[in-house]
Design an enzyme around this catalytic site. Structure first.
Site, PDB file in Angstrom:
ATOM      1  N   PRO A 109      44.626  35.299  36.390  1.00 30.50           N
ATOM      2  CG  PRO A 109      46.933  34.976  36.053  1.00 30.50           C
ATOM      3  CD  PRO A 109      45.781  35.877  35.678  1.00 30.50           C
ATOM      4  CB  ALA A 112      48.257  35.542  40.636  1.00 30.07           C
ATOM      5  CG  LEU A 114      47.616  39.712  37.758  1.00 30.28           C
ATOM      6  CD1 LEU A 114      47.584  39.021  36.397  1.00 30.28           C
ATOM      7  CD2 LEU A 114      48.470  40.974  37.676  1.00 30.28           C
ATOM      8  N   GLY A 115      44.109  41.154  40.926  1.00 30.59           N
ATOM      9  CA  GLY A 115      42.764  41.659  41.228  1.00 30.59           C
ATOM     10  C   GLY A 115      41.653  40.854  40.592  1.00 30.59           C
ATOM     11  CB  SER A 116      41.278  37.226  39.871  1.00 30.58           C
ATOM     12  OG  SER A 116      41.579  36.774  41.181  1.00 30.58           O
ATOM     13  CB  SER A 117      38.381  38.444  44.140  1.00 29.55           C
ATOM     14  OG  SER A 117      39.175  39.437  44.757  1.00 29.55           O
ATOM     15  CG  ASP A 161      42.592  44.961  44.256  1.00 29.47           C
ATOM     16  OD1 ASP A 161      43.513  45.790  44.395  1.00 29.47           O
ATOM     17  OD2 ASP A 161      42.762  43.732  44.395  1.00 29.47           O
TER      18      ASP A 161
END
Lengths: 325, 325
Positions: A109, A112, A114-117, A161
């Site tokens: 996600p 949110a 969770l370190g997507s980028s 991250d």
């Protein structure tokens, strides 16, 4: 054409306080971003399958502003990471005149906690450098990915991250010092996601203002750091009960700093009341995800019946960081 | 026959930390316990109209165990305060052989963080001493009421509740030093009540264990004390926005100490999202009441639509403490 993937992460302990030099313990989790890169003559063409709900494709020419119909901020965020990531790959390979076709599929996600980028950036650097015939060790990928986040996020990035996503496992971050924590086999992480995202910049600024204004807020930040040091011992001991207790306290200290939200508190309580060892928000807060610790699935059921929870899932510790698929 | 009343209280700041010598600021609120006392030849007969949902009557003979069909713990708690309160009145009047008929009508939820037992005790001492022709000043009533709570609660009492109920207004408590805070005209308190009650003894013990075990928990207690000192300035300045901000932080620090609850967090968020300046649990926590600060009734409406909230009401600052009706 090369495909690489990198995991997202949760903060077991220490987000926000890490900005002020306190230690933090992010852990990579088995939700990965997959990036496929293929060399082309020039420019950058990006397909994002899951980066938004609908997906979009952006074509950069030579300096042209991309023309797409996806929300502007979403495109700018996603594209910023990808274009800086391929710039890092060009730099690592020592080539200037090369274009890329990039496809992103992410199960993490967005925004949110969770370190997507970071996962997209790490995977993109790995895929693009491999495509150019260069093999970087994960530490260098982590470092280059950090530079990307630093650039895109106007100097507001933490090494946490990107290091965690590149290396996998449980890691310890304190200032610029990042290291993996050995001997952590698995952690029974559960995630609850409210479908939203906090405004990281505003949340970080809010903590800064509170800390500047009040001595007790500065002490709260310090208390989080002390909690993290206790948490490291519990982690190495594999003491889930103690880890959970410390997660609960960490969540309260984050609440005191003003970064929780109604939805996050509701999910945290749902998980706890279903028997989780502990639960806390993860990342910047204000919305997004909580992480709970429990070997059973009872908290997932409880989260499914929590109106504020849009999605819940188990996400084991990802012992592998970035990898070629 | 004399009727006296005394107000309940909310903790604007500082519960739990006050146990460790930090300052706290309880405020008397316009929800009163009314106690009517009439001399009789011997023994003690108590009618409690609102002390439980159904009310009950207990008759003590000379040393007999009372025979009633109300829940044992409820009776023991209620009767303990009343019989110790009349003992204080006998002592103050210097009489031994006198009986009482006591009627209690309380609009203060029991064990919910609003100081119901202190209000009943304070009003009972005032009514019983007056009935015996003795007039005590409020400070002495506060002191005798404290001794009652100390006795009934096995030495676990704080002077805060009884002093606040006897004196009225906003008060400051630090160890045995209790004083009223001058210049506080009104505070727009709103109360949300989940219909339950926390286990004060277990909650206090939980904080003690956490504080004994972890330095950061001790620092959290200290941070609450520092917050209270800031809050006193805001109170004297009548700065509602700042008071609200500090209430929010205080709630987070209490959450970190493990004394919040799902229902309390839900009510706190409902009030905040409806525009309250701030909101926090009041008292021991674990269930019971939250207090919010807002001159409008919007948070009351929000609380009415919150499933965890059984009752919500406005409760202005009670400038008058104990009084004869």
């Amino acid at each position: 054409m090369v495909t690489a993937s990198a995991p997202g992460k949760v903060y077991l302990f220490g987000e926000h306080a890490v900005v002020y030099g306190e230690p933090a313990v992010p852990c990579a989790v088995e939700r990965r971003a997959e990036v496929t890169v293929e060399e082309r003559t020039e420019g950058l063409r990006v397909h994002a399958e899951d980066l938004t709900l609908d997906g979009f494709t952006v074509e950069f020419g030579n300096g042209d502003h991309p023309d797409v119909d996806a929300p502007e901020t979403m495109v700018e965020a996603g594209m910023g990471y990808v274009s800086e990531a391929v710039a890092q790959a060009r730099d690592a390979a020592g080539v200037e005149e090369v274009g890329f076709e990039v496809s992103i599929e992410s199960a993490i996600p967005l925004g949110a906690g969770l370190g997507s980028s970071a996962a997209v950036t790490v995977a993109a650097i790995e895929a693009a450098t491999r495509e150019l015939g260069v093999e970087l060790d994960p530490e260098e990928i982590a470092d280059r990915a950090y530079r990307v986040e630093h650039e895109v996020q106007d100097g507001q990035a933490s090494r946490a991250d990107t290091f965690c996503s590149a290396m996998g496992g449980a890691v310890r971050v304190e200032g610029d010092d990042c290291r993996t924590i050995d001997g952590v086999d698995d952690l029974p992480f559960l995630i609850g996601y409210d479908g939203g995202a906090g405004d990281t910049g505003a949340l970080v600024a809010g903590v800064r203002d509170l800390r500047d204004e009040y001595g007790f807020a500065a002490d709260t930040v310090t208390a989080i750091g002390d909690l993290v040091r206790e948490g490291e011992d519990a982690l190495v001991d594999g003491d889930l009960e103690r880890l959970g207790q410390l997660m609960d306290v960490n969540h309260g200290l984050l609440s005191a700093l003003g970064v929780s939200a109604r939805s996050l508190d509701a999910m945290v309580w749902a998980a706890r009341e279903a028997g989780a060892h502990g639960a806390k928000l993860t990342g910047a807060g204000g919305g997004g995800c909580i992480v709970a610790l429990d070997p059973t699935d009872a908290p997932l059921t409880a989260l499914d019946y929590t109106p504020d929870c849009e999605e819940s899932f188990r996400a084991a510790l990802a012992s592998e960081g970035v990898r070629v698929e």
